[in-house]
Design a protein around this motif. Structure first.
Motif, PDB file in Angstrom:
ATOM      1  N   ARG A  18      61.433  37.044  58.462  1.00  0.00           N
ATOM      2  CA  ARG A  18      61.608  36.655  57.071  1.00  0.00           C
ATOM      3  C   ARG A  18      62.756  35.660  56.930  1.00  0.00           C
ATOM      4  NH1 ARG A  18      57.894  36.894  53.491  1.00  0.00           N
ATOM      5  NH2 ARG A  18      59.435  36.963  51.873  1.00  0.00           N
ATOM      6  N   HIS A  19      63.832  35.844  57.699  1.00  0.00           N
ATOM      7  CA  HIS A  19      64.875  34.832  57.691  1.00  0.00           C
ATOM      8  C   HIS A  19      65.679  34.874  58.975  1.00  0.00           C
ATOM      9  CE1 HIS A  19      67.093  38.331  56.028  1.00  0.00           C
ATOM     10  NE2 HIS A  19      68.109  37.815  56.649  1.00  0.00           N
ATOM     11  N   GLU A  20      66.190  33.712  59.355  1.00  0.00           N
ATOM     12  CA  GLU A  20      67.089  33.581  60.493  1.00  0.00           C
ATOM     13  C   GLU A  20      68.187  32.633  60.086  1.00  0.00           C
ATOM     14  OE1 GLU A  20      65.204  32.402  64.109  1.00  0.00           O
ATOM     15  OE2 GLU A  20      63.319  33.364  63.582  1.00  0.00           O
ATOM     16  N   LYS A  21      69.402  32.950  60.476  1.00  0.00           N
ATOM     17  CA  LYS A  21      70.519  32.053  60.148  1.00  0.00           C
ATOM     18  C   LYS A  21      71.375  31.882  61.390  1.00  0.00           C
ATOM     19  CE  LYS A  21      72.073  34.476  56.695  1.00  0.00           C
ATOM     20  NZ  LYS A  21      71.048  35.490  56.667  1.00  0.00           N
TER      21      LYS A  21
ATOM     22  N   ALA B 244      76.925  18.438  55.201  1.00  0.00           N
ATOM     23  CA  ALA B 244      75.862  17.446  55.081  1.00  0.00           C
ATOM     24  C   ALA B 244      74.839  17.574  56.202  1.00  0.00           C
ATOM     25  CB  ALA B 244      76.452  16.035  55.083  1.00  0.00           C
ATOM     26  N   ALA B 245      75.182  18.306  57.270  1.00  0.00           N
ATOM     27  CA  ALA B 245      74.243  18.502  58.386  1.00  0.00           C
ATOM     28  C   ALA B 245      73.381  19.745  58.201  1.00  0.00           C
ATOM     29  CB  ALA B 245      75.014  18.598  59.699  1.00  0.00           C
ATOM     30  N   THR B 246      73.500  20.410  57.054  1.00  0.00           N
ATOM     31  CA  THR B 246      72.696  21.616  56.802  1.00  0.00           C
ATOM     32  C   THR B 246      71.212  21.270  56.700  1.00  0.00           C
ATOM     33  OG1 THR B 246      74.512  22.679  55.611  1.00  0.00           O
ATOM     34  CG2 THR B 246      72.305  23.513  55.191  1.00  0.00           C
ATOM     35  N   THR B 247      70.388  22.072  57.345  1.00  0.00           N
ATOM     36  CA  THR B 247      68.941  21.965  57.174  1.00  0.00           C
ATOM     37  C   THR B 247      68.381  23.359  56.909  1.00  0.00           C
ATOM     38  OG1 THR B 247      68.475  22.209  59.541  1.00  0.00           O
ATOM     39  CG2 THR B 247      68.723  19.965  58.686  1.00  0.00           C
ATOM     40  N   LEU B 248      67.265  23.396  56.235  1.00  0.00           N
ATOM     41  CA  LEU B 248      66.593  24.647  55.916  1.00  0.00           C
ATOM     42  C   LEU B 248      65.140  24.518  56.332  1.00  0.00           C
ATOM     43  CD1 LEU B 248      66.943  27.427  54.415  1.00  0.00           C
ATOM     44  CD2 LEU B 248      66.088  26.263  52.368  1.00  0.00           C
ATOM     45  N   GLU B 249      64.667  25.422  57.206  1.00  0.00           N
ATOM     46  CA  GLU B 249      63.270  25.443  57.603  1.00  0.00           C
ATOM     47  C   GLU B 249      62.564  26.578  56.885  1.00  0.00           C
ATOM     48  OE1 GLU B 249      62.596  25.560  61.774  1.00  0.00           O
ATOM     49  OE2 GLU B 249      63.426  23.558  62.136  1.00  0.00           O
ATOM     50  N   LEU B 250      61.392  26.272  56.347  1.00  0.00           N
ATOM     51  CA  LEU B 250      60.627  27.235  55.561  1.00  0.00           C
ATOM     52  C   LEU B 250      59.228  27.357  56.138  1.00  0.00           C
ATOM     53  CD1 LEU B 250      61.558  25.787  52.050  1.00  0.00           C
ATOM     54  CD2 LEU B 250      62.638  27.757  53.161  1.00  0.00           C
ATOM     55  N   SER B 251      58.858  28.574  56.487  1.00  0.00           N
ATOM     56  CA  SER B 251      57.492  28.851  56.922  1.00  0.00           C
ATOM     57  C   SER B 251      56.737  29.409  55.722  1.00  0.00           C
ATOM     58  CB  SER B 251      57.506  29.871  58.068  1.00  0.00           C
ATOM     59  OG  SER B 251      56.204  30.204  58.457  1.00  0.00           O
ATOM     60  N   CYS B 252      55.684  28.712  55.297  1.00  0.00           N
ATOM     61  CA  CYS B 252      55.042  29.013  54.019  1.00  0.00           C
ATOM     62  C   CYS B 252      53.544  29.251  54.170  1.00  0.00           C
ATOM     63  CB  CYS B 252      55.239  27.849  53.047  1.00  0.00           C
ATOM     64  SG  CYS B 252      56.967  27.440  52.726  1.00  0.00           S
ATOM     65  N   ALA B 253      53.033  30.079  53.273  1.00  0.00           N
ATOM     66  CA  ALA B 253      51.592  30.282  53.149  1.00  0.00           C
ATOM     67  C   ALA B 253      51.151  29.734  51.801  1.00  0.00           C
ATOM     68  CB  ALA B 253      51.238  31.761  53.256  1.00  0.00           C
TER      69      ALA B 253
ATOM     70  N   TRP C 256      62.268  31.950  56.972  1.00  0.00           N
ATOM     71  CA  TRP C 256      63.138  30.803  56.775  1.00  0.00           C
ATOM     72  C   TRP C 256      64.310  30.864  57.738  1.00  0.00           C
ATOM     73  CZ3 TRP C 256      68.219  31.379  54.753  1.00  0.00           C
ATOM     74  CH2 TRP C 256      68.519  32.634  54.220  1.00  0.00           C
ATOM     75  N   ARG C 257      64.877  29.679  57.998  1.00  0.00           N
ATOM     76  CA  ARG C 257      65.997  29.571  58.933  1.00  0.00           C
ATOM     77  C   ARG C 257      66.905  28.454  58.450  1.00  0.00           C
ATOM     78  NH1 ARG C 257      63.711  29.238  64.415  1.00  0.00           N
ATOM     79  NH2 ARG C 257      62.872  27.243  63.713  1.00  0.00           N
ATOM     80  N   GLN C 258      68.201  28.743  58.400  1.00  0.00           N
ATOM     81  CA  GLN C 258      69.187  27.753  57.986  1.00  0.00           C
ATOM     82  C   GLN C 258      70.017  27.355  59.195  1.00  0.00           C
ATOM     83  OE1 GLN C 258      71.323  28.512  54.275  1.00  0.00           O
ATOM     84  NE2 GLN C 258      73.199  27.735  55.209  1.00  0.00           N
ATOM     85  N   CYS C 259      70.221  26.052  59.360  1.00  0.00           N
ATOM     86  CA  CYS C 259      70.980  25.536  60.498  1.00  0.00           C
ATOM     87  C   CYS C 259      72.028  24.547  60.005  1.00  0.00           C
ATOM     88  CB  CYS C 259      70.064  24.822  61.491  1.00  0.00           C
ATOM     89  SG  CYS C 259      68.690  25.813  62.092  1.00  0.00           S
ATOM     90  N   GLY C 260      73.092  24.396  60.787  1.00  0.00           N
ATOM     91  CA  GLY C 260      74.106  23.399  60.496  1.00  0.00           C
ATOM     92  C   GLY C 260      75.002  23.791  59.343  1.00  0.00           C
TER      93      GLY C 260
END
Length: 251
Positions: free
Chosen positions: A248-251, A178-187, A171-175
């Motif tokens: 596993r995570h990036e911020k 209100a500009a926050t986004t969360l990317e999730l790589s899932c199986a 996962w990676r959190q950006c911004g």
């Protein structure tokens, strides 16, 4: 138009990449199937029908999206009784399909491949927030759930338990704000699939945040992974413009 005479070995498996957005993001999976079925009929392509009692169109889809989630990369396999050129088939489908379900790519694939739903076992999601969110609490909440290795949520009257060890690959959190986004790589495992909305709600709740803003959930890519190798449903551009985080995570 349909053809009933062709044997299965004489049929051709056309894979179509399409998007789902706008108001049609709120269609349920069965409604998407019915809509695409009607679009194929309007396109005039020589689709094959199954051998069962109901004689349905031979059409398979990738894993269902949650209602309200949009996607840049959905797929369906359509069996044809004639090998229509892929570009011609794509143009015919595009002319018969609403823009919010617009097909963007098509190509023929081998009969021997598993069904899309079984084969595409990884996906990349992006969660956006339609209001301010505490990005620090969000990151800490996801980390806390990772540490537990699982979380639970209710879907109707059913308690769902999700193993993050099996389903959350990165996962990676950006911004911020209100500009926050969360990317999730899932199986997607046999036990359960990870629903991004449920994960975000549980992560914020673990930090005492009860008021979760409205979310915009989008699937960016789908692929099959084996021994660390990613295989995409269509090449050259299927999914590779949105590669997921490997850590596993990036911020």
């Amino acid at each position: 138009m349909p053809s009933r005479g062709a044997r299965r070995q004489d049929q051709f498996r056309l894979r179509v990449r399409y998007r789902k957005d706008g108001r049609l993001a709120f269609l349920g999976h069965l409604e998407v199937i019915n809509t695409v079925n009607r679009c194929v009929r309007r396109s005039g392509l020589p689709f094959a029908v199954g051998a069962g009692f109901a004689r349905r169109m031979r059409l398979q889809f990738s894993q269902a999206l949650p209602v309200g989630a949009s996607s840049r990369e959905e797929f369906f396999d359509l069996w044809l009784t004639e090998r229509v050129g892929a570009d011609r088939a794509l143009a015919a489908l595009a002319g018969a399909t609403p823009s919010s379900l617009a097909p963007s790519q098509a190509g023929y694939v081998a009969h021997e491949l598993p069904s899309l739903e079984a084969w595409l076992d990884h996906s990349l999601w992006r969660v956006g927030f339609l209001g301010p969110v505490d990005e620090v609490a969000l990151a800490r909440g996801v980390q806390e759930l990772e540490g537990r290795g699982e979380f639970s949520y209710r879907r109707g009257d059913t308690l769902k338990r999700v193993s993050l060890q099996d389903t959350l690959m990165g996962w990676r959190q950006c911004g911020s704000g209100a500009a926050t986004t969360l990317e999730l790589s899932c199986a997607t495992g046999a036990a359960a699939a990870l629903r991004p909305r449920a994960l975000v709600t549980a992560a914020l709740a673990s930090q005492g945040v009860a008021d979760v803003p409205a979310l915009r959930v989008e699937r960016l890519a789908q692929w099959y992974e084996q021994d660390g190798r990613r295989m995409f449903a269509l090449v050259p551009d299927g999914g590779q413009d949105h590669l997921p985080p490997r850590d596993r995570h990036e911020k």
